[in-house]
Design a protein around this motif. Structure first.
Motif: not given
Length: 183
Positions: A47-54, A60-66, A93-99
């Protein structure tokens, strides 16, 4: 002579594909579009990442995947690592950060080269569509479906349409270059 619409549609499609490719190229700031091609195995289905979470951009320098289901955080992390976007995910443990670290001058220049190369490939595709269009009108002339004047007019119109699309590619490329070189 409304036979141009099919060729114009193909040229528009080339532009769309080019813009989609550029969206996945990382410029200085965090852009969630770089995760568009990332898929995660979820209940046996990729599944595409966008379909299994927000997917959000808190700064400006961070993406948060929950992910909605916290039990797949590990899978999401593996998928991001495997995707070759060049960013190491941080799992809390709750989300993934991409810096996103600031790009080096050398890396910016490499990205600009890639953007220009893809722009050239798009122009080649558009010129190929022009060649196909002109060939189709020459075939109609040969079959006596159109006159010599009609053929000349068609060639002129197709060239004008091609020039318009090539100019669009140049503008899109210049805009992306500016975005990449912006510090």
């Amino acid at each position: 002579m409304s036979d141009y619409s099919a060729f114009e549609t193909k040229m528009n499609k080339s532009i769309s594909v080019y813009e989609a490719e550029l969206a996945s190229i990382r410029a200085g700031r965090a852009n969630p579009a770089i995760l568009d091609k990332v898929t995660v195995e979820y209940y046996g289905v990729n599944s595409p990442l966008t379909q299994i979470g927000t997917v959000s951009v808190p700064d400006a320098r961070t993406i948060l995947v929950q992910p909605w289901d916290a039990s797949i955080l590990g899978e999401v992390e593996k998928a991001i690592l495997k995707s070759d976007i060049g960013i190491t995910p941080n799992n809390d443990g709750k989300s993934i950060r991409l810096n996103f670290p600031p790009l080096t001058e050398e890396r910016r220049k490499d990205i600009v080269k890639t953007v220009k190369k893809q722009g050239e490939e798009c122009k080649i595709a558009i010129r190929s569509i022009r060649r196909d269009a002109i060939e189709s009108f020459k075939a109609k002339k040969k079959a006596s479906e159109i006159t010599e004047d009609d053929l000349k007019n068609a060639e002129d119109d197709i060239q004008k349409m091609t020039d318009k699309f090539i100019k669009m590619v140049d503008e899109i490329t210049a805009k992306k270059e500016k975005e990449v070189l912006e510090v």
